[in-house]
Design a protein around this motif. Structure first.
Motif, mmCIF file in Angstrom:
data_model
loop_
_atom_site.group_PDB
_atom_site.id
_atom_site.type_symbol
_atom_site.label_atom_id
_atom_site.label_comp_id
_atom_site.label_asym_id
_atom_site.label_seq_id
_atom_site.Cartn_x
_atom_site.Cartn_y
_atom_site.Cartn_z
ATOM 1 N N LEU A 81 0.972 -1.193 -0.037
ATOM 2 C CA LEU A 81 -0.009 -0.154 -0.245
ATOM 3 C C LEU A 81 0.926 1.288 -0.029
ATOM 4 O O LEU A 81 0.619 2.100 -0.760
ATOM 5 C CB LEU A 81 -0.939 -0.122 1.170
ATOM 6 N N LYS A 82 1.987 1.164 0.931
ATOM 7 C CA LYS A 82 2.786 2.257 0.905
ATOM 8 C C LYS A 82 3.408 2.589 -0.430
ATOM 9 O O LYS A 82 3.528 3.799 -1.006
ATOM 10 C CB LYS A 82 4.016 2.158 1.733
ATOM 11 N N LEU A 83 3.935 1.665 -1.130
ATOM 12 C CA LEU A 83 4.283 1.733 -2.377
ATOM 13 C C LEU A 83 3.212 2.414 -3.424
ATOM 14 O O LEU A 83 3.314 3.139 -4.411
ATOM 15 C CB LEU A 83 4.949 0.404 -3.081
ATOM 16 N N ARG A 84 1.930 1.855 -3.328
ATOM 17 C CA ARG A 84 0.940 2.120 -4.173
ATOM 18 C C ARG A 84 0.388 3.462 -4.032
ATOM 19 O O ARG A 84 0.083 4.238 -5.181
ATOM 20 C CB ARG A 84 -0.195 0.869 -4.097
ATOM 21 N N ILE A 85 0.121 3.925 -3.063
ATOM 22 C CA ILE A 85 -0.343 5.164 -2.595
ATOM 23 C C ILE A 85 0.500 6.299 -1.987
ATOM 24 O O ILE A 85 0.288 7.501 -2.210
ATOM 25 C CB ILE A 85 -1.551 5.049 -1.792
#
Length: 102
Positions: A81-85
């Motif tokens: 999630l950190k990489l995605r958003i």
């Protein structure tokens, strides 16, 4: 003890600036395709903030009623999630209960 991992940001960011509903819906469908039980939750005004180490809390954690979080038992999901958003704070905490602060 249960280890929880989280991605936290402002409610406004999660609800209006990022397609979080779509991301979580896709993740749910992915889990269903694997017959895996959903192990993440989206929460407004998370109640686990007091469990976090004070020295690592961003300043905006002190703004009441302004936060939302995605909490999971899966560390890799939160890192994804950190990489995605991008614009989220990630961390972890422990609780004796699977129901967070019960």
């Amino acid at each position: 003890m249960y280890n929880y991992y989280f991605a936290i940001a402002s409610k406004d960011f999660f609800l209006y600036q990022e397609p979080i509903e779509e991301i979580l819906r896709e993740r749910t469908q992915y889990y269903q395709s694997l017959n895996k039980e959903v192990d993440f939750w989206f929460t407004l005004e998370p109640n686990f903030i007091p469990l976090l180490d004070n020295k690592n809390k961003p300043y905006y954690f002190n703004i009441p009623n302004s936060l939302a979080a995605i909490v999971s038992l899966d560390k890799d999901f939160i890192q994804w999630l950190k990489l995605r958003i991008g614009f989220v704070y990630i961390g972890s905490f422990q609780s004796k209960s699977i129901f967070l602060l019960d």
